[in-house]
Motif scaffolding. Structure first.
Motif, PDB file in Angstrom:
ATOM      1  N   SER A  47      -3.559   0.047  -2.902  1.00  0.00           N
ATOM      2  CA  SER A  47      -2.906  -1.246  -2.706  1.00  0.00           C
ATOM      3  C   SER A  47      -2.624  -1.919  -4.042  1.00  0.00           C
ATOM      4  O   SER A  47      -3.436  -1.841  -4.980  1.00  0.00           O
ATOM      5  CB  SER A  47      -3.783  -2.161  -1.841  1.00  0.00           C
ATOM      6  OG  SER A  47      -3.906  -1.650  -0.531  1.00  0.00           O
ATOM      7  N   GLY A  83      -2.988  -3.892   3.797  1.00  0.00           N
ATOM      8  CA  GLY A  83      -3.962  -4.544   2.929  1.00  0.00           C
ATOM      9  C   GLY A  83      -3.942  -6.054   2.978  1.00  0.00           C
ATOM     10  O   GLY A  83      -4.635  -6.703   2.192  1.00  0.00           O
ATOM     11  N   ASP A 119      -2.720   5.335  -0.084  1.00  0.00           N
ATOM     12  CA  ASP A 119      -3.602   4.252   0.368  1.00  0.00           C
ATOM     13  C   ASP A 119      -4.125   3.404  -0.788  1.00  0.00           C
ATOM     14  O   ASP A 119      -5.199   2.804  -0.706  1.00  0.00           O
ATOM     15  CB  ASP A 119      -4.789   4.798   1.179  1.00  0.00           C
ATOM     16  CG  ASP A 119      -4.361   5.339   2.526  1.00  0.00           C
ATOM     17  OD1 ASP A 119      -3.362   4.825   3.070  1.00  0.00           O
ATOM     18  OD2 ASP A 119      -4.999   6.286   3.028  1.00  0.00           O
ATOM     19  N   THR A 156       0.840  -1.191   0.000  1.00  0.00           N
ATOM     20  CA  THR A 156       0.000   0.000   0.000  1.00  0.00           C
ATOM     21  C   THR A 156       0.875   1.239   0.000  1.00  0.00           C
ATOM     22  O   THR A 156       1.761   1.387   0.853  1.00  0.00           O
ATOM     23  CB  THR A 156      -0.911   0.009   1.242  1.00  0.00           C
ATOM     24  OG1 THR A 156      -1.672  -1.208   1.268  1.00  0.00           O
ATOM     25  CG2 THR A 156      -1.856   1.195   1.203  1.00  0.00           C
TER      26      THR A 156
END
Length: 358
Positions: A64, A188, A62, A58
């Motif tokens: 992934s 993640g 934010d 990630t």
């Protein structure tokens, strides 16, 4: 000079910068003094699992990205590898370990500035994560050190779909400690673990067997020192359903509760509050640490599977109390060690396994 990689850390481990000062050190004038190079000691590979595993990385936005991570080698270095480097005080006397791994972009988009290394952790049998360090670029160790060449080179700045990259990271461990696992943890994904086979019959690293009584210390309500006889009784795996009536946040609901039961005998001279498990933490195979979970339950029944304290009253000199606390850990990353961090007395560490103890 620039730092080779960004400042980040896996499992709460900081990435420390090592300042290169030249092979001969510095004279009083500040100029490097030439010195004959020491003999190079090649790093010693350790047997470990190298099975590739699916992961995510990630980025700072934010977003992934799917990766496949495959360990290549974990090797023990030598003190002489870093003789040309000025170490921070907390790193002096520690041993370098070099972890090499590859990662492949298994997604459909290009990954910019990938840095999965920041999510890597090398962990001892006591669950203590090693300190990850980073060298300045252009360091003088390129020809006079047993450090693997890949540890001196920067990673890729972009990774197209299907492309792979290889990186090497440096981890510092106390002398006498032995790596037990290498882990990868990203927001993640669950924790990924690879086991490391240490020397047979090796040192315990100061970790006591499960359930073995030990002496510890704490302070009373007036901060006066009180000695304790501490006996771990059990570490049990709980269920999220046990905590259903409490207002847990979204991240906590993804974790697994573990119930730690300890018995304390007051061997000191002053009364103690029974909340002694406030000083207990659980360490995982992946180097994570979990303190006692604080639950607001004024006048409520608590968690029947894990009663706070029995008896629930002041612990007088010579008296004994049994205390249970809840510690939350990531799925796939089980506890391996239990630690009592007292006051005026060294911390005590025991091996721990869900369902183990007495």
């Amino acid at each position: 000079m620039r730092v080779r990689r960004g400042m980040a850390g896996a499992a709460g481990v900081g990435v420390f910068m090592l300042l290169a000062v030249g092979c001969g050190g510095a004279s009083m004038s500040g100029k490097a003094t030439p010195k004959a190079p020491d003999a190079v000691h090649p790093a010693k590979p350790l047997p470990m699992q190298t099975t590739p595993q699916k992961a995510t990385w990630t980025d700072s936005e934010d977003t992934s990205y799917p990766l496949r991570i495959a360990p290549t080698r974990l090797a023990r270095g030598s003190d002489s590898d870093l003789k040309g480097v000025r170490l921070d005080d907390d790193l002096k006397g520690k041993v370098p370990y070099y972890f090499t791994f590859s990662y492949t972009n298994t997604g459909k988009g290009t990954v910019n500035r990938p840095s999965p290394a920041r999510n890597i952790s090398v962990n001892g049998a006591d669950g203590q994560a090693a300190q990850q360090v980073s060298l300045f670029s252009g360091n003088p160790l390129a020809t006079s050190s047993g450090m693997p060449r890949e540890c001196r080179e920067p990673g890729k700045t972009t990774l197209a779909p299907g492309d792979s990259a290889t990186e090497c990271e440096i981890f510092m461990m106390p002398k006498g400690a032995q790596p037990a696992t290498v882990s990868y943890k990203d927001d993640g994904s669950d924790t990924l673990l690879w086991k490391v086979d240490g020397p047979k019959g090796g040192a315990s690293g100061g970790v006591l067997p499960e359930g073995k009584p030990a002496d510890g210390g704490t302070g009373d309500s007036s901060s006066r020192p009180v000695t304790l006889r501490i006996t771990p009784k059990s570490v049990r795996t709980g269920s999220s359903a046990d905590l259903s009536r409490f207002d847990l946040n979204a991240d906590q609901k993804k974790l697994v509760p573990y119930y730690v039961t300890m018995q304390y005998r007051n061997t000191g001279k002053y009364d103690l509050l029974p909340s002694l498990n406030d000083k207990v933490l659980l360490r995982s195979a992946g180097g994570q640490e979990a303190k006692k979970l604080l639950l607001i339950d004024i006048g409520g029944p608590g968690v029947p599977q894990c009663p706070d304290a029995v008896p629930d009253k002041m612990v007088k000199p010579g008296a004994t109390v049994t205390v249970c606390s809840i510690h939350m850990m990531a799925k796939g990353d089980p506890p391996v060690a239990l630690v009592f961090q007292g006051e005026g007395h060294p911390s005590v560490t025991w091996r721990a396994a869900p369902g183990g103890g007495k």
